[in-house]
Design a protein around this motif. Sequence first.
Motif, short mmCIF file in Angstrom:
data_model
loop_
_atom_site.label_atom_id
_atom_site.label_comp_id
_atom_site.label_asym_id
_atom_site.label_seq_id
_atom_site.Cartn_x
_atom_site.Cartn_y
_atom_site.Cartn_z
N VAL A 77 -41.09 -32.80 -51.68
CA VAL A 77 -40.28 -33.63 -50.79
C VAL A 77 -39.51 -34.64 -51.62
N LYS A 78 -38.20 -34.68 -51.42
CA LYS A 78 -37.35 -35.67 -52.06
C LYS A 78 -36.48 -36.30 -50.97
N ARG A 79 -36.74 -37.55 -50.67
CA ARG A 79 -35.97 -38.24 -49.62
C ARG A 79 -35.34 -39.48 -50.22
N HIS A 80 -34.03 -39.65 -49.96
CA HIS A 80 -33.30 -40.77 -50.52
C HIS A 80 -32.70 -41.68 -49.46
N VAL A 81 -32.98 -41.41 -48.20
CA VAL A 81 -32.54 -42.29 -47.11
C VAL A 81 -33.70 -42.43 -46.13
N PRO A 82 -33.75 -43.51 -45.36
CA PRO A 82 -34.84 -43.65 -44.39
C PRO A 82 -34.77 -42.58 -43.31
N PRO A 83 -35.93 -42.16 -42.80
CA PRO A 83 -35.94 -41.23 -41.67
C PRO A 83 -35.61 -41.98 -40.38
N PRO A 84 -35.33 -41.27 -39.30
CA PRO A 84 -35.08 -41.96 -38.02
C PRO A 84 -36.34 -42.59 -37.47
N THR A 133 -54.19 -24.49 -45.22
CA THR A 133 -53.30 -25.28 -46.07
C THR A 133 -52.65 -26.37 -45.24
N VAL A 134 -52.80 -27.61 -45.67
CA VAL A 134 -52.13 -28.74 -45.01
C VAL A 134 -50.86 -29.03 -45.81
N PRO A 135 -49.70 -28.72 -45.25
CA PRO A 135 -48.45 -28.85 -46.02
C PRO A 135 -47.90 -30.27 -45.97
N PRO A 136 -47.02 -30.61 -46.88
CA PRO A 136 -46.31 -31.90 -46.78
C PRO A 136 -45.36 -31.87 -45.59
N LEU A 137 -45.22 -33.00 -44.92
CA LEU A 137 -44.25 -33.14 -43.83
C LEU A 137 -43.27 -34.24 -44.22
N ASP A 138 -42.05 -34.10 -43.77
CA ASP A 138 -41.03 -35.07 -44.15
C ASP A 138 -40.17 -35.45 -42.95
N GLY A 139 -40.43 -36.62 -42.39
CA GLY A 139 -39.58 -37.18 -41.35
C GLY A 139 -39.37 -36.30 -40.14
N LEU A 140 -40.46 -35.70 -39.62
CA LEU A 140 -40.33 -34.77 -38.51
C LEU A 140 -40.48 -35.47 -37.17
N ASP A 141 -39.88 -34.87 -36.15
CA ASP A 141 -40.01 -35.35 -34.77
C ASP A 141 -41.08 -34.50 -34.09
N LEU A 142 -42.31 -35.04 -33.99
CA LEU A 142 -43.45 -34.32 -33.41
C LEU A 142 -44.03 -35.19 -32.30
N PRO A 143 -43.52 -35.06 -31.07
CA PRO A 143 -43.88 -35.99 -29.99
C PRO A 143 -45.38 -36.10 -29.72
N HIS A 144 -46.10 -34.97 -29.67
CA HIS A 144 -47.53 -35.03 -29.35
C HIS A 144 -48.31 -35.75 -30.45
N LEU A 145 -47.98 -35.45 -31.69
CA LEU A 145 -48.65 -36.12 -32.80
C LEU A 145 -48.29 -37.60 -32.82
N ARG A 146 -47.03 -37.92 -32.53
CA ARG A 146 -46.61 -39.32 -32.50
C ARG A 146 -47.36 -40.10 -31.43
#
Length: 304
Positions: A77-84, A133-146
């Motif tokens: 994961v390479k992120r250079h801006v904030p997620p929403p 396997t628990v994968p990396p997540l990056d800035g996802l919209d997951l309503p139930h988990l949220r």
Amino acid sequence: MQQEEPGGGGPLAPLDLRKIAPIEAAAASDRLGWVGLEADRYCEAPAFEFNPPAITHHRLVLYTRPPEQLDLLYEGVKRHVPPPAGAISLVPAGSPHRVRSSGCKDELHICLEPGLVARVAAEAFGLDPARLTVPPLDGLDLPHLRTAIEAVGVELTAGAAGGWLAAESLANVLVVHLIRHVLAPRRPERGRDGVLPRGRLRAVVAYIEEHLDAGLTLEQMAAVARLSAYHFARQFKAATGLPPYQFVIMRRVERARLLLQGGDLSLAEVAAHAGFSGQSVFCHHFKRLVGVTPRQFWMSARIA
């Protein structure tokens, strides 16, 4: 990544996030007697760069209010801006990572014991934990988990009697939603363009910032990146996690937030200076991303 559990998969020793984090948490669960997970909330903070060691837990992050600037690097994961706002990221256990952050923010960090994930995988899903396997997540919209993460935040803030039992129940709910996401069938990606190179991304972001109060178009941004509009939109989303239009809205809301903190402009003037076509559109997007109306934010800034 596969997780090896010490002692035959038993629970790990409690993880004290205060010893790892470079900034003070606004609220922490380390003294609440929670089992299976630990939680910390981080709010306004100075700029910092942090290279924490790999930890034994899976770290979930809910960006209730993203920082003004953010760079992340971990396990592909390479992120250079904030997620929403409302986005969720996950750093798998055992993954070293690097983070640079600055500006006001509101983040809820939850660390899950891999032993708990393994137990839920076996008991609720009939899975062999060694194959999960628990994968990396990056800035996802997951309503139930949220929703489950936000419920943990409520318990963390309340600190009420019985909170340990509620937290233990919520830990199981979190893991169930996490495993459901991991097991969900993925749609095959067709015609991937790759990621917009960092130099071109910086040029596009600078162009956006300079023209926020103008009628930015996809074609104009694509021209800065020297790509067709179609390929630019795909590469920009791959690099930032957001379509260009949503990214522009996010930056306009951030500019409006800064203007409101100044307190010298009317709401209509703030909307115009931030590039919104009208005050109603401005209010809609501001509340969606910040969580309060522009007037409520302005009043809070005046009190502060």
